[in-house]
Design a protein around this motif. Structure first.
Motif, PDB file in Angstrom:
ATOM      1  N   UNK A 146     -66.265 -31.379  34.366  1.00 48.29           N
ATOM      2  CA  UNK A 146     -66.879 -31.622  33.060  1.00 48.29           C
ATOM      3  C   UNK A 146     -68.281 -31.022  32.993  1.00 48.29           C
ATOM      4  N   UNK A 147     -69.046 -31.177  34.070  1.00 43.39           N
ATOM      5  CA  UNK A 147     -70.423 -30.685  34.071  1.00 43.39           C
ATOM      6  C   UNK A 147     -70.462 -29.160  33.986  1.00 43.39           C
ATOM      7  N   UNK A 159     -76.185 -27.331  22.911  1.00 38.62           N
ATOM      8  CA  UNK A 159     -76.771 -26.054  23.332  1.00 38.62           C
ATOM      9  C   UNK A 159     -77.518 -25.389  22.196  1.00 38.62           C
ATOM     10  N   UNK A 160     -76.873 -25.364  21.028  1.00 36.17           N
ATOM     11  CA  UNK A 160     -77.483 -24.716  19.865  1.00 36.17           C
ATOM     12  C   UNK A 160     -78.783 -25.411  19.484  1.00 36.17           C
ATOM     13  N   UNK A 161     -78.744 -26.741  19.440  1.00 35.86           N
ATOM     14  CA  UNK A 161     -79.933 -27.495  19.029  1.00 35.86           C
ATOM     15  C   UNK A 161     -81.019 -27.464  20.102  1.00 35.86           C
ATOM     16  N   UNK A 194     -82.018 -22.043  26.518  1.00 31.90           N
ATOM     17  CA  UNK A 194     -80.613 -21.904  26.879  1.00 31.90           C
ATOM     18  C   UNK A 194     -80.304 -22.666  28.168  1.00 31.90           C
ATOM     19  N   UNK A 195     -81.149 -22.422  29.172  1.00 34.56           N
ATOM     20  CA  UNK A 195     -80.953 -23.088  30.461  1.00 34.56           C
ATOM     21  C   UNK A 195     -81.103 -24.595  30.297  1.00 34.56           C
ATOM     22  N   UNK A 196     -82.140 -24.996  29.520  1.00 39.47           N
ATOM     23  CA  UNK A 196     -82.364 -26.427  29.306  1.00 39.47           C
ATOM     24  C   UNK A 196     -81.173 -27.053  28.602  1.00 39.47           C
ATOM     25  N   UNK A 197     -80.668 -26.353  27.568  1.00 38.51           N
ATOM     26  CA  UNK A 197     -79.510 -26.855  26.832  1.00 38.51           C
ATOM     27  C   UNK A 197     -78.295 -27.015  27.733  1.00 38.51           C
ATOM     28  N   UNK A 206     -78.245 -27.468  31.003  1.00 39.69           N
ATOM     29  CA  UNK A 206     -78.432 -28.583  31.944  1.00 39.69           C
ATOM     30  C   UNK A 206     -78.297 -29.921  31.210  1.00 39.69           C
ATOM     31  N   UNK A 207     -78.879 -29.974  29.996  1.00 35.61           N
ATOM     32  CA  UNK A 207     -78.814 -31.209  29.226  1.00 35.61           C
ATOM     33  C   UNK A 207     -77.365 -31.542  28.863  1.00 35.61           C
TER      34      UNK A 207
END
Lengths: 234, 325
Positions: free
Chosen positions: B218-219, B73-75, B92-95, B97-98
């Protein structure tokens, strides 16, 4: 309703049940009796999809469910009350029951069986907020059966419901099996207790080391001296 | 089913609203930056531990590798911001989801492992993540990434003069994760997760799809943990692998829930309110000479809880009815 055809299940090469054939008609109570290790539990687990059969067919209302995953077998209307009850110990009685009901999408479907369960086992209604682990052995068995009934099964399979329960409650639980059948659910019960089980069953199969060695009306099996002596060690 | 149950549920919401109201007012009188800092971290760890609690508390799959999702998330938000100028809100949202996707990929093999084996696998995977980031030149390797701070802005989510905006965001995140947990608790998934935790075989016999249940937990857990990671990156405005992906974070996400009550709605918040201020105070008190002392402190906390209150401090107030005679 259920037709098991030459079913064989093996654990790591060790054959637990071999070439078993049996049938259960709608609204029957069929008992499978036999000594410890005869393969009774394996039979139920294989029907429920918790063990994969090595060969054979399991026809439930015409469809072959051999090897199907447990949740699919459940959806078709088969519920298993597992050996040793297997409750969720730290969850409340209410939550244990609720877990049986999530098979159904509609809320009305989920709550409908509750009344029947409470009629069958009024003690459960009194203990809704208690953790399952605080119940007595007999009450835990009632909860385990109640939880399975919440899935609204057409075929209820019971694996040694009398195990570890005081005699007075055994009768109560076996009586409840009768009531369940009267409400229209077919029952396949596995037991070590011969006399009590054959009293409530219509037909019975005797299992010995993974094979069916005798079958017939429960009364005949109960009256057969050979069964008592040779296969059950009584 | 019964109204007493629904009443209890509604009371939880009222308590939560009251707690949030108090927490909104709490920092208004505090000008001390040091104490503001502690408040931000406390609320952030409440949110993180609540996220961890979803997988490890409710579903019973104890993870000691959540630093991986935190770091992702941070990266994610920082890389997108620094390299592509994408504002951290999207990052943030991308992190999130990733991280959720990574959790599913990790879960695929790991959820076939039971109990302690799963836990060990999570530790190992987080360490692999740490090593990867330490050697990934695009992401700054061991020297990390600096988030440019030009002034106070909600668009880029950077604030120089006051820590209050960070505090309120962290509080909002904690409230959201709490609400998500609250609603899941009484939903099909919530029951499935607890069933998997309590007795996997029994769950299976009721038609619960055990593997899918674990994957879902987990997700969701990884998603919110990564949001917390993005937040932390913005808050400290400089990240490197050693500051966002080390084992310490995995511990600090697990411990509040363990202290307060694992698998409970309030455990993580109660635990964080106790643990984080204590950690920060001992850290500043011991100064540079206290390196490693926090680990001794965590160890002591775990032992005391395990011996005295294995179900967490909350079990002191939640009554369980006695067994029938």
């Amino acid at each position: 309703m259920l037709e098991v055809q030459s079913l064989t299940t093996a654990y790591e090469g060790l054959v637990a049940i071999s070439d078993i054939s049996l049938s259960v008609g709608a609204s029957e109570i069929v008992a499978v009796v036999g000594a410890n290790g005869a393969g009774k539990s394996t039979l139920l687990k294989t029907i429920a999809g918790m063990e994969r059969p090595a060969s054979g067919r399991i026809l439930f209302e015409g469809a072959d469910i051999a090897g199907a995953p447990t949740h699919r077998v459940n959806m078709l209307g088969i519920a298993l009350v597992p050996e040793g009850r297997r409750l969720f110990p730290r969850l409340a009685v209410r939550d244990n029951l609720r877990l049986g009901s999530y098979l159904h999408r509609r809320k009305s479907d989920r709550e409908a069986p509750l009344e029947m369960v409470f009629n069958l086992f009024p003690r459960l209604a009194e203990r809704l907020d208690q953790r399952a682990e605080t119940l007595s052995g007999g009450e835990q068995q009632m909860l385990s059966i109640g939880r399975a009934l919440m899935t609204r099964p057409r075929l209820l399979m019971l694996d040694e419901p009398s195990q570890g329960i005081m005699p007075k409650l055994v009768d109560e639980i076996l009586d409840s099996v009768r009531t369940i059948r009267e409400a229209g659910t077919t029952v396949l019960i596995v037991e070590q207790r011969l006399a009590e089980t054959l009293e409530i069953a219509d037909r019975a199969y005797v299992l010995q080391t993974g094979r069916v060695v005798m079958s017939g009306p429960a009364k005949e099996i109960a009256g057969n001296a050979d069964v008592r002596r040779a296969y059950l060690g009584i | 089913m019964a109204s007493a149950f629904e009443l209890r549920r509604r009371n939880q919401l009222i308590i939560a609203a009251a707690v949030v109201a108090v927490m909104i007012a709490l920092p208004l009188g505090i000008k001390d930056v040091y104490i503001q800092n502690i408040l931000v971290l406390t609320v952030m760890y409440a949110a993180l531990s609540q996220s961890w609690n979803i997988l490890s508390g409710y579903c019973g799959q104890i993870s000691l590798g959540h630093a991986l999702y935190f770091g992702i998330g941070a990266y994610a938000s920082t890389l997108l911001f620094v390299k592509f100028g994408i504002i951290p809100w999207f990052g943030m949202a991308a992190g999130g989801i990733f991280a959720a996707a990574i959790a599913l990929i990790v879960g695929w093999p790991c959820f076939r492992l039971g109990g302690h084996y799963f836990t060990i696998a999570t530790i190992v995977l987080a360490e692999i993540g740490l090593i990867l980031f330490l050697n990934w030149s695009y992401a700054g390797e061991a020297s990390g990434l600096q988030i440019p701070v030009s002034g106070d802005s909600w668009t880029t989510f950077t604030f120089l003069r006051s820590k209050l905006p960070y505090y309120y965001f962290a509080l909002g995140l904690a409230a959201v994760v709490w609400l998500v947990t609250y609603f899941i608790e009484d939903s099909k998934w919530g029951y499935y997760w607890r069933a998997v935790r309590e007795n996997t075989l029994a769950a299976q016999s009721l038609g619960v799809q055990v593997f899918r249940s674990k994957m879902a937990a987990a997700a969701v857990s990884a998603f919110f943990t990564a949001i917390g990671g993005s937040f932390y990156a913005q808050f400290v405005s400089y990240i490197d692998p050693d500051s966002v992906m080390v084992f310490q974070f995995s511990l600090l996400m697990a411990l509040p829930a363990v202290i307060g009550g694992i698998g409970t709605l309030w455990g993580p918040a109660v635990g964080a309110a106790i643990l984080i201020p204590l950690t920060e105070l001992t850290r500043s008190y011991m100064g540079g000479g206290g390196k490693g002392f926090d680990l001794i402190f965590y160890g002591a906390v775990i032992m005391i809880i395990a011996l005295a209150r294995p179900e967490g401090l909350l079990s002191l107030v939640t009554r369980t009815r006695p067994a029938p005679p």
